[in-house]
Design an enzyme around this catalytic site. Structure first.
Site, mmCIF file in Angstrom:
data_model
loop_
_atom_site.group_PDB
_atom_site.id
_atom_site.type_symbol
_atom_site.label_atom_id
_atom_site.label_comp_id
_atom_site.label_asym_id
_atom_site.label_seq_id
_atom_site.Cartn_x
_atom_site.Cartn_y
_atom_site.Cartn_z
ATOM 1 N N SER A 1 0.708 -1.156 0.083
ATOM 2 C CA SER A 1 0.024 -0.068 0.033
ATOM 3 C C SER A 1 0.834 1.262 0.033
ATOM 4 C CB SER A 1 -1.076 -0.017 1.222
ATOM 5 O OG SER A 1 -0.271 0.378 2.405
ATOM 6 N N ASP A 2 0.231 2.280 -0.273
ATOM 7 C CA ASP A 2 1.027 3.544 -0.061
ATOM 8 C C ASP A 2 0.807 3.948 1.290
ATOM 9 O OD1 ASP A 2 2.318 6.072 -0.470
ATOM 10 O OD2 ASP A 2 1.662 6.360 -2.359
ATOM 11 N N TYR A 3 1.252 5.175 1.753
ATOM 12 C CA TYR A 3 1.235 5.511 3.162
ATOM 13 C C TYR A 3 -0.191 5.508 3.573
ATOM 14 C CZ TYR A 3 3.255 7.931 7.235
ATOM 15 O OH TYR A 3 3.477 8.223 8.681
#
Length: 751
Positions: free
Chosen positions: A293-295
């Site tokens: 995932s991204d942040y």
């Protein structure tokens, strides 16, 4: 309760790992299966969780505020409990060694920790931002800077890089275009592969290799109205023709991980998109690597409005194909119960854990968890070699847009007024996404110029204004300096916080204080070199564009001043070319050279032409087109040759032109090849770049630049959304940029 504390409280207390494989044996296929079989649901969720490092430099802490929720003791205990698979954006080798010691020798299963980071354009040595480097149109240069960054980063134990960004970006309002390769698909594909190869070196198990992560899948650069995080309303054809190919190129080069994008595509968030992450990525492309995932991208599914709560967000993200959760802690908190309740398949969780463990094995972490953490690896000083590379890259990233009257190069004995908010000092040189470099190591424009002038005292400095604010008395001081000088060098543009993530802009011109400064200084009437620092395409007002010389200098990194001096004084000629079109007005955005012709293409702004695809004020053309850039020579194009103008279906066609240098200085020209399909089953762009090559010419010399086209260069996504080629007539140009050149025609024959 903090995420770290929550993770710690769930650590298994009574289990032991006796008899389980350790070390190199644990990284074998059999060892990995044994580890998975022995893991509790909590330990599996731990392997699928990566969190910001509890000990990180100040710049990384600012970029990753969630790190403050986890103290070092909390994070160490999470590792000891087997509840954390990795941490990111730390740079302290001693602390990394301690954390790895805990993971390998104090946790139940001894699974090594994965250390990751955002190393976007250098680690300690900061290179030009990726968009600037793209202006060199040189994949080998990108490969070399990525290799240098990996050598420095792995010396503190980092093994996984959240780069390169391979999003095609066509809207100058979007701030993250600074991290990519610009608007063109071919250039984006070539640089994506080169950067992957540079980061990963000779193989993932080499201690100087960083696992590459092409990001952000998908169409992040197509954010509506250039607003970061906004949805992308793009067709499947656009996805397949424009936004997917750089990812496919990166995977073909060996990238074993990718990152989901923050945005939604046609209403479905990329973090919960089984079609994208499973049907396309894994099904069509055969990708068997890791999706991260991204942040907090999984957590944001609640705000997107597709998840009812955080537990539901964890389920949607995992079922949507995201293997590892970054920063939110949602998988650690909710996956075990989701598995126990049957809401998430344990077999699917095992498959995700298997992907993580296989990559840890491929990186050599089971064989020797401390190989990247040996104290002697920190000792080598790469600075001289890497700074030389940084200077070369910065020099080759510079794009000369205009040079009226041959103002450049400058004689070294001129009185120079160096004016502008970026004329001196170490700030705003490195650019955005620098977490580990020291800004004080960057060479300022002032220092770079003074060092090579005949008399350093002949340079007068006047700041004039700040990046976005007036400076009391600044404009008056700048005007006085200009009056006393032979030539003015204006250094204006964007501060480094004006480009990058969350830095979308409504106005892509100079901020008002800088416009006023430029107008006042230009009114003095002295010859002016305007240096534009930016992380995106910008628009220029009449005063700025009226400068005799215009040089796009982007954010050049630690060798900013020296690289500028190299070019301004003529030790090296400018050779960069624009990787993005500079529009005439922000109202044209998104603007790119390979736009569609439309059914009513305009020819002029005459009254009789008004019912055409144009604006009231202007044709829809660039102020400075993609591929444009001047050198100190005088280069001409002539004598296009397409042979008999016929290409067999399984054959090839050579296209060439005579490139000449009429100037009195050597010139390196980037010769570009474009094509246009005159009649296809789907509307085609005005032009598409199909190749480029450099030609270096002595004064008065000529050379034929030759390209070879095949049917593969003429394919497109057809009506049924598959790649096809169709026989017919094609226009072809050999050109210095996307809006010029000499034109010919050829025919692709039927099979």
């Amino acid at each position: 309760m903090s995420t770290a504390a929550s993770i710690r409280s769930e650590a298994p207390q009574a289990l032991v790992g006796a008899g389980l494989p350790r070390g190199r044996e644990a990284g074998t296929p059999e060892g990995i299966e044994a580890l998975i079989a022995a893991m509790t649901p909590e330990e599996k969720a731990g392997q699928l969780t990566i969190m910001p490092a509890a000990k990180a430099p100040a710049l990384a802490e600012a970029a990753n505020p969630a790190a403050m929720a986890a103290g070092m003791a909390d994070q160490e205990q999470a590792v000891r409990g087997g509840l954390l698979g990795g941490v990111f954006n730390g740079d302290d080798a001693a602390w990394h060694r301690r954390m790895q010691q805990v993971a390998v020798h104090e946790s139940r299963l001894g699974v090594p920790l994965l250390f990751a980071a955002d190393v976007i354009h250098g680690f300690r040595t900061i290179f030009p931002v990726p968009l600037a480097e793209a202006a060199a149109f040189d994949p080998d240069l990108a490969r070399r800077t990525a290799r240098a960054a990996a050598e420095e980063a792995t010396a503190v134990g980092l093994a996984w890089n959240f780069a390169p960004m391979v999003d095609v970006s066509r809207d100058a309002r979007w701030g993250r275009g600074v991290e990519g390769a610009g608007e063109d698909v071919l250039l984006g594909c070539l640089l994506a592969a080169a950067r992957v190869e540079g980061f990963q070196g000779t193989g993932l198990d080499d201690p100087s290799a960083m696992m590459a992560t092409p990001k952000h899948l998908a169409a992040y650069g197509a954010a509506t109205a250039g607003l970061d995080y906004a949805g992308a309303e793009v067709s499947e054809r656009s996805l397949r023709e424009i936004y997917f190919p750089p990812f496919q190129s990166a995977f073909a080069a060996g990238a074993p991980s990718t990152m989901a994008a923050f945005n939604d595509v046609a209403g479905v968030p990329c973090h919960a998109n089984p079609w994208l992450m499973k049907s396309v990525l894994r099904g069509e492309w055969g990708f068997d690597g890791l999706v991260v995932s991204d942040y907090t991208g999984d957590f944001e599914l609640v705000a997107h409005g597709v998840a009812e709560d955080e537990r539901d967000a964890a389920r949607l993200a995992f079922d949507g194909g995201v293997d590892m959760s970054m920063s939110s802690g949602l998988y650690a908190r909710f996956l075990p119960d989701l598995v126990r309740s049957g809401a998430v398949s344990e077999a699917a969780v095992d498959a995700a854990v298997r992907r993580v463990l296989r990559l840890k094995a491929a990186l050599g972490l089971f064989a020797d968890p401390f190989d990247r953490l040996r104290p002697e690896r920190e000792a080598p000083d790469h600075a001289p070699t890497h700074r030389g590379l940084a200077r070369e890259t910065a020099r080759r990233s510079l794009v000369l847009l205009k040079n009226e009257g041959g103002l450049l190069p400058l004689p070294r004995d001129r009185r120079i007024a160096l004016i502008g908010p970026f004329a001196s000092g170490h700030d705003h040189l490195n650019g955005p996404w620098v977490l580990f470099g020291d800004p004080q190591q960057a060479i300022s424009v002032e220092d770079g110029l003074r060092a090579v002038m005949a008399d350093p005292r002949a340079l007068t400095l006047a700041r004039g204004c700040e990046a976005e604010a007036e400076l009391p008395g600044g404009v008056d001081a700048a005007v006085a300096a200009a009056r006393a000088a032979d030539v003015v060098v204006l250094v204006v543009g964007e501060g480094e916080r004006m480009s990058g993530e969350a830095q979308s802009r409504l106005d892509i011109g100079l901020p008002e204080p800088q416009r006023a400064l430029v107008e006042a200084v230009r009114a003095v009437g002295k010859p002016t070199v305007l240096i534009l620092k930016c992380g995106r395409a910008m628009t220029l007002d009449a005063a700025s564009e009226g400068s005799e010389a215009l040089l796009v200098a982007w954010f050049l990194g630690v060798e900013t001043g020296t690289a500028l001096a190299d070019v301004l004084f003529g030790d090296h000629a400018p050779s960069g070319r624009l990787p993005v079109s500079f529009p005439r007005h922000v109202g044209q955005s998104p603007f790119h050279y390979d736009r569609k012709v439309t059914g009513r293409p305009p020819l002029s702004l005459r009254h009789g032409e008004e019912f055409k695809a144009r604006y009231r004020e202007s044709l829809n053309v660039a102020a400075w087109p993609f591929g444009h850039g001047l050198t100190y020579g005088d280069v001409t194009y002539a004598d296009l040759d397409v042979g008999d103008g016929r290409m067999d279906w399984d054959g090839s066609l050579e296209v060439s032109a005579k490139i000449s240098n009429r100037g009195d200085r050597a010139a390196t020209e980037l010769v570009q090849l474009y094509v246009h399909d005159r009649a296809a089953s789907v509307t085609r762009p005005i032009r598409q770049l199909k190749g480029f090559r450099r030609v270096t010419l002595a004064p008065g010399a000529s050379e034929r630049a030759t390209f070879t086209l095949t049917r593969a260069d003429l394919t497109f996504v057809g009506p049924d959304l598959t790649w096809i080629a169709e026989p017919g007539r094609f226009a072809v140009w050999i050109a210095p940029n996307a809006e010029a050149g000499i034109e010919g025609e050829f025919e692709l024959l039927k099979p």
